[in-house]
Design a protein around this motif. Structure first.
Motif, PDB file in Angstrom:
ATOM      1  N   ARG A  74      -7.595 -23.141 -24.361  1.00 40.23           N
ATOM      2  CA  ARG A  74      -6.356 -24.004 -24.193  1.00 40.23           C
ATOM      3  C   ARG A  74      -5.246 -23.092 -23.773  1.00 40.23           C
ATOM      4  O   ARG A  74      -5.479 -21.843 -24.294  1.00 40.23           O
ATOM      5  N   GLN A  75      -4.108 -23.313 -23.385  1.00 35.75           N
ATOM      6  CA  GLN A  75      -3.251 -22.503 -22.653  1.00 35.75           C
ATOM      7  C   GLN A  75      -2.405 -21.746 -23.665  1.00 35.75           C
ATOM      8  O   GLN A  75      -2.066 -20.750 -23.605  1.00 35.75           O
ATOM      9  N   ASP A  76      -1.829 -22.486 -24.767  1.00 36.95           N
ATOM     10  CA  ASP A  76      -0.675 -21.893 -25.621  1.00 36.95           C
ATOM     11  C   ASP A  76      -1.032 -22.036 -27.144  1.00 36.95           C
ATOM     12  O   ASP A  76      -0.503 -23.297 -27.409  1.00 36.95           O
ATOM     13  N   TYR A  77      -1.390 -21.173 -27.777  1.00 36.01           N
ATOM     14  CA  TYR A  77      -1.696 -21.514 -29.300  1.00 36.01           C
ATOM     15  C   TYR A  77      -0.606 -21.169 -30.052  1.00 36.01           C
ATOM     16  O   TYR A  77      -0.872 -21.006 -31.256  1.00 36.01           O
ATOM     17  N   ALA A  78       0.468 -20.756 -29.475  1.00 34.11           N
ATOM     18  CA  ALA A  78       1.761 -20.632 -30.213  1.00 34.11           C
ATOM     19  C   ALA A  78       2.485 -22.148 -30.071  1.00 34.11           C
ATOM     20  O   ALA A  78       3.190 -22.206 -31.310  1.00 34.11           O
ATOM     21  N   ASP A  79       1.720 -22.981 -29.764  1.00 27.61           N
ATOM     22  CA  ASP A  79       2.210 -24.566 -29.640  1.00 27.61           C
ATOM     23  C   ASP A  79       1.448 -25.090 -30.870  1.00 27.61           C
ATOM     24  O   ASP A  79       0.191 -25.242 -30.702  1.00 27.61           O
ATOM     25  N   PRO A  80       2.238 -25.553 -32.023  1.00 31.82           N
ATOM     26  CA  PRO A  80       1.218 -26.306 -33.166  1.00 31.82           C
ATOM     27  C   PRO A  80       0.489 -27.597 -32.469  1.00 31.82           C
ATOM     28  O   PRO A  80      -0.461 -27.643 -33.097  1.00 31.82           O
ATOM     29  N   HIS A 140      -7.696 -15.867 -23.538  1.00 32.76           N
ATOM     30  CA  HIS A 140      -6.260 -15.168 -23.288  1.00 32.76           C
ATOM     31  C   HIS A 140      -5.401 -15.212 -24.232  1.00 32.76           C
ATOM     32  O   HIS A 140      -4.190 -14.960 -24.195  1.00 32.76           O
ATOM     33  N   THR A 141      -5.847 -15.319 -25.543  1.00 28.94           N
ATOM     34  CA  THR A 141      -5.027 -15.243 -26.822  1.00 28.94           C
ATOM     35  C   THR A 141      -4.847 -14.047 -27.448  1.00 28.94           C
ATOM     36  O   THR A 141      -5.781 -13.462 -28.051  1.00 28.94           O
ATOM     37  N   PRO A 142      -3.514 -13.775 -27.613  1.00 27.95           N
ATOM     38  CA  PRO A 142      -3.455 -12.424 -28.485  1.00 27.95           C
ATOM     39  C   PRO A 142      -3.683 -12.639 -29.690  1.00 27.95           C
ATOM     40  O   PRO A 142      -4.012 -13.723 -30.466  1.00 27.95           O
ATOM     41  N   PRO A 143      -4.136 -11.370 -30.343  1.00 27.40           N
ATOM     42  CA  PRO A 143      -4.774 -11.285 -31.686  1.00 27.40           C
ATOM     43  C   PRO A 143      -3.699 -11.979 -32.570  1.00 27.40           C
ATOM     44  O   PRO A 143      -4.273 -12.575 -33.789  1.00 27.40           O
ATOM     45  N   ASP A 144      -2.478 -11.843 -32.539  1.00 25.83           N
ATOM     46  CA  ASP A 144      -1.706 -12.346 -33.749  1.00 25.83           C
ATOM     47  C   ASP A 144      -1.769 -13.996 -33.577  1.00 25.83           C
ATOM     48  O   ASP A 144      -1.199 -14.453 -34.710  1.00 25.83           O
ATOM     49  N   LEU A 145      -2.036 -14.685 -32.599  1.00 22.51           N
ATOM     50  CA  LEU A 145      -2.231 -16.009 -32.594  1.00 22.51           C
ATOM     51  C   LEU A 145      -3.722 -16.561 -32.980  1.00 22.51           C
ATOM     52  O   LEU A 145      -3.951 -17.599 -33.263  1.00 22.51           O
ATOM     53  N   LEU A 146      -4.518 -15.601 -32.558  1.00 21.03           N
ATOM     54  CA  LEU A 146      -5.989 -15.893 -32.444  1.00 21.03           C
ATOM     55  C   LEU A 146      -6.469 -15.823 -33.895  1.00 21.03           C
ATOM     56  O   LEU A 146      -7.228 -16.731 -34.570  1.00 21.03           O
ATOM     57  N   ALA A 154      -1.774  -2.900 -26.093  1.00 22.56           N
ATOM     58  CA  ALA A 154      -0.858  -3.308 -27.451  1.00 22.56           C
ATOM     59  C   ALA A 154      -1.856  -4.176 -28.261  1.00 22.56           C
ATOM     60  O   ALA A 154      -1.769  -4.376 -29.478  1.00 22.56           O
ATOM     61  N   HIS A 155      -2.349  -5.108 -27.505  1.00 29.50           N
ATOM     62  CA  HIS A 155      -3.236  -6.399 -28.324  1.00 29.50           C
ATOM     63  C   HIS A 155      -4.472  -5.485 -29.135  1.00 29.50           C
ATOM     64  O   HIS A 155      -4.753  -5.769 -30.255  1.00 29.50           O
ATOM     65  N   TYR A 156      -5.118  -4.473 -28.568  1.00 30.16           N
ATOM     66  CA  TYR A 156      -5.936  -3.722 -29.490  1.00 30.16           C
ATOM     67  C   TYR A 156      -5.543  -3.152 -30.701  1.00 30.16           C
ATOM     68  O   TYR A 156      -6.131  -3.157 -31.902  1.00 30.16           O
ATOM     69  N   GLU A 157      -4.200  -2.648 -30.571  1.00 31.09           N
ATOM     70  CA  GLU A 157      -3.498  -1.896 -31.835  1.00 31.09           C
ATOM     71  C   GLU A 157      -3.387  -3.062 -32.843  1.00 31.09           C
ATOM     72  O   GLU A 157      -3.586  -2.981 -34.069  1.00 31.09           O
ATOM     73  N   ALA A 158      -2.881  -4.509 -32.167  1.00 31.64           N
ATOM     74  CA  ALA A 158      -2.570  -5.807 -33.180  1.00 31.64           C
ATOM     75  C   ALA A 158      -4.091  -5.988 -33.692  1.00 31.64           C
ATOM     76  O   ALA A 158      -4.107  -6.310 -34.904  1.00 31.64           O
ATOM     77  N   PHE A 159      -4.960  -5.971 -33.041  1.00 37.21           N
ATOM     78  CA  PHE A 159      -6.366  -6.338 -33.494  1.00 37.21           C
ATOM     79  C   PHE A 159      -6.729  -5.452 -34.605  1.00 37.21           C
ATOM     80  O   PHE A 159      -7.409  -5.862 -35.721  1.00 37.21           O
ATOM     81  N   TYR A 160      -6.547  -4.075 -34.294  1.00 33.76           N
ATOM     82  CA  TYR A 160      -7.123  -3.096 -35.499  1.00 33.76           C
ATOM     83  C   TYR A 160      -6.165  -3.535 -36.619  1.00 33.76           C
ATOM     84  O   TYR A 160      -6.817  -3.238 -37.703  1.00 33.76           O
TER      85      TYR A 160
END
Length: 778
Positions: free
Chosen positions: A225-231, A263-269, A299-305
């Motif tokens: 889905r497109q935007d997992y920041a959307d509840p 395509h979801t950033p780790p902080d949302l995933l 940047a996303h890898y650093e968030a992932f770790y």
């Protein structure tokens, strides 16, 4: 041979096993003694009896109490490591007793598989060439393969559930313990014109089959889905996830990629995965959840770790697959040891892929493409062993049966990493291709891999390989056997490609010779002679090879659903294995040349026409002393710094890669524009020049060309002199000239490096250079 730790003490019999080995043991009249079996073991024994009957016409009886017969196959249980088994062979008087003792139900299945791939089976006869006395268990706990019942697949979208059951059996015989199913909603069309049933119906049917054999059913579930920041999006995703997983009879594990697709950033995933883990375990207690960092940027890898460092309890582990900017050793160093890492290797593709064929001749790339029939016993063994110490098993990425041999190689290596590929190929050909031809075919499969080694025009083994396969095609045991047909198709295509390369090179050489005579004749006459040379037809033998390809493609579609053509067999695209549609692709610059002739002939001045033709003839060396690289063509890039050897860098993170654009010469591109060199992520494309004249001034001419996806590139000399700043490609292709400051060459050396913007993720590709000239100025 299995290493010592896999062997038990040889069981001594009353009669010497040495004498036994001299004469194969006849099991044609054997019965299967299997008291008290239930559950998946019933399916395993049915597989044994059924697969023997298919190959021999002999129907072994299954009994609970051993009768007085010449041979018995006894199914029993043992104690030992999970999934392991013992095989023992004893003589009791004139009777042969072969015992399969599984440490658990899977041990029974895999022990039966070992027997099946060891037996010599011909119509009316079953023999065991050597007594089996061994004890073994797998090295790696997960030995799985992905099945995508979807439009992109080159085979599976045409299959019915009985065909999937046969595939499950074939993989289990060699020791596979898991199948990963792609969720019906992924990065693909919702249906295929070839579907015999809906995606959901078939996916759940395969899951039930895996339950029948006691194998793991896993689910590959990209968050699309497109935007997992959307509840509201999260709510809809959770509802869809629950509706899917509750339908499965059993799920062992769910795998969610960070990207490719997704395509979801780790902080949302991660918060989404935590909620999905609770849903998953509500229906499937104990089910595992795995995540990958595919597609993430730096940047996303650093968030992932950072998120993994918190050690979330709902997460089982991490899997490593294509489009991972951080290599596996780096990920293993950064990820807490709490989490095992599984491998998700791409075993089906040859270019634009995780493990490209190194130094692949562009003719193969243009004709056979990205997803051909591709047995690679040497490379796949190297890749497995290179990464095995970092991983806790694997699930291979595959798009059909083009990589059938590779699946079996990975499965056997997952059981025992020391297994020589030659041993696996002997088992493969004995079991699937049968008869006395097995050993010959086991030797011919590595020859297919060697066909792809070095320049195609110089490879004398290609003709011999085809001759070897053609010598077997009339054998009755190989008639209508899709595995043999697929290997014969590859051997035929290789020989066809070699014939076309030679013929088209000769035609182009004749055309250029005609143009080189332009000063002594009218330019129009020279172009007419060149056009005639380029238009010469293929010879009769090449035409016969082409006809054989079409015949084999039809057989493969009829026998296994392999889609080698879009219009003929419904393939989803040429790049998805449909290389029959590339069979007439030009392998020289005929189209580009004839289009240039059409422009040049319109020029009113003869001198100008001759000048333009001279530019064509001297393309590679416009002035004496020019240094030229046709990048992407392994035989014509002398200044390219390749980097590490393939054995030290099979993913080519630190090596130059030879590639081709999504074009053909029939689009009007020169072949030199279609081929390109590229590197991944921050590694520069590096050209190195030595022994330059320090007193001369040089111009760099460069063609930027490749795929339509391109990133700005910066070019520097000698590590610090900027030749041009980050430059978006102005056209595709684009040939540009740049002045090289004399200070850069004053010591007779020059190093040029092209880099892309740092920190990006995705595939790591997108900076490509097709041609380079270093031209001395007067």
């Amino acid at each position: 041979m299995l290493p010592p730790r896999h062997w038990a003490t040889v069981v001594m019999a009353a009669v010497s096993l040495t004498a036994q080995a001299a004469s194969p043991l006849d099991l044609s009249a054997a019965v299967v003694v299997a008291p008290g079996v239930k559950g998946p073991e019933v399916a395993a024994i049915d597989m044994l009896v059924d697969e023997v009957r298919k190959r021999t016409g002999i129907a072994w009886s299954q009994v609970s109490v051993a009768p007085d017969t010449p041979a018995r196959i006894v199914i029993t249980h043992a104690v030992g490591k999970p999934e392991g088994y013992r095989l023992t062979t004893r003589l009791q008087g004139q009777r042969t007793v072969l015992t399969i003792a599984g440490n658990d139900s899977r041990g029974v299945l895999f022990g039966i598989g070992h027997l099946l791939r060891t037996l010599s089976m011909t119509p009316g006869h079953i023999a065991l060439d050597q007594p089996l006395n061994l004890s073994t268990s797998p090295d790696q706990p997960v030995r799985g393969h992905q099945i995508g019942y979807r439009y992109k697949n080159n085979t599976y979208d045409a299959w019915t559930l009985p065909q999937f059951e046969q595939q499950i059996r074939d993989l289990a015989v060699f020791g596979a313990n898991a199948v990963q199913l792609i969720a019906p909603a992924s990065d693909d069309e919702p249906s295929s014109p070839l579907f015999p049933a809906s995606a959901l119906e078939t996916t759940l049917g395969i899951a039930r089959l895996l339950d029948k054999y006691g194998l793991d059913c896993d689910l590959f579930y990209p968050e699309m889905r497109q935007d997992y920041a959307d509840p509201a999006t999260v709510t809809a995703e959770l509802a869809a996830f629950e509706d899917l997983v509750r339908r499965f009879p059993h799920l062992h594990a769910v795998y969610v990629p960070g990207g490719d697709p997704g395509h979801t950033p780790p902080d949302l995933l991660f918060p989404l995965l935590e909620r999905q883990a609770r849903i998953l375990r509500r229906y499937h207690p104990g089910a595992q959840l795995w995540v990958s960092g595919q597609g993430f940027d730096q940047a996303h890898y650093e968030a992932f770790y950072r998120l993994l460092a918190r050690r979330p309890a709902w997460l089982t582990g991490v899997f490593f697959g294509p489009q991972s900017r951080d290599p596996l050793p780096r990920q293993r160093a950064r990820i807490p040891r709490t989490y095992p890492i599984q491998f998700y290797p791409d075993i089906g593709h040859t270019l634009h892929a995780q493990f490209p064929v190194p130094h692949w001749d562009p003719a193969f790339a243009l004709l056979e493409g990205r997803e051909p029939i591709n047995p690679r016993p040497r490379d796949e063994t190297l890749i497995f062993r290179y990464f095995a110490g970092l991983t806790a098993g694997f699930v291979t990425y595959s798009e059909g049966v083009n990589d059938d041999v590779n699946k079996v190689l990975w499965t056997r290596l997952g059981w025992n990493a020391a297994t020589p590929p030659e041993e696996t190929l002997r088992d493969y050909t004995r079991y699937f291709l049968g008869g006395a031809e097995g050993d010959q075919l086991a030797a011919l499969i590595p020859a297919l891999e060697r066909n792809w080694t070095g320049p195609i025009k110089d490879n004398s083994g290609i003709a011999a390989t085809l001759q070897g396969f053609q010598g077997l095609k009339e054998r009755s045991g190989l008639k209508d056997n899709w595995r043999f047909e697929s290997l014969l198709y590859r051997a035929t295509y290789d020989a066809y490609a070699q014939a076309r390369v030679g013929a088209e090179a000769r035609r182009e050489a004749q055309a250029l010779d005609a143009l080189a005579q332009v000063s002594a004749r009218d330019s129009r006459d020279a172009m007419a002679a060149a056009t005639a040379a380029l238009a010469q037809p293929d010879d009769g033998e090449t035409g016969r090879l082409r006809d054989q390809l079409f015949d084999l493609a039809g057989r493969l579609y009829a026998h296994v659903g392999l889609q080698l053509s879009v219009p003929l067999y419904g393939a989803s695209g040429v790049e998805r294995g449909a290389n029959l549609d590339r069979v007439d692709t030009s392998l020289n610059d005929r189209v580009w040349l004839t289009r240039r002739f059409a422009d040049i002939v319109q020029l009113p001045d003869e001198a100008e026409r001759q000048a333009r033709l001279a530019e064509i003839v001297t393309w590679r060396h416009p002035v004496p002393g020019s240094l030229y690289d046709d990048l992407g063509d392994p035989g014509h890039e002398p200044h390219l710094v390749r980097g590490k050897a393939y054995g030290e860098d099979p993913e080519l993170y630190d090596s130059a890669i030879d590639g081709i654009a999504d074009r053909t010469p029939d689009d009007g591109w020169r072949r030199s524009w279609i081929t390109y060199a590229e590197t991944l992520y921050e590694r520069p494309i590096h050209l190195r020049y030595r022994h330059l004249d320090p007193k001369r001034h040089y111009t760099l001419r460069v063609t930027y060309a490749g795929e339509d996806y391109a990133l700005p590139m910066r070019l520097t000399a000698n590590g610090g002199i900027e030749i041009h700043a980050a430059l978006p490609r102005p056209a595709n292709p684009a040939t540009l000239d740049f002045d090289i400051p004399q200070q850069a060459t004053r010591d007779g050396r020059l190093d040029l490096e092209w880099t892309r913007p740092p920190g990006l993720g995705g595939s790591g590709r997108g900076h490509q250079v097709a041609e380079a000239w270093l031209i001395p100025q007067p």
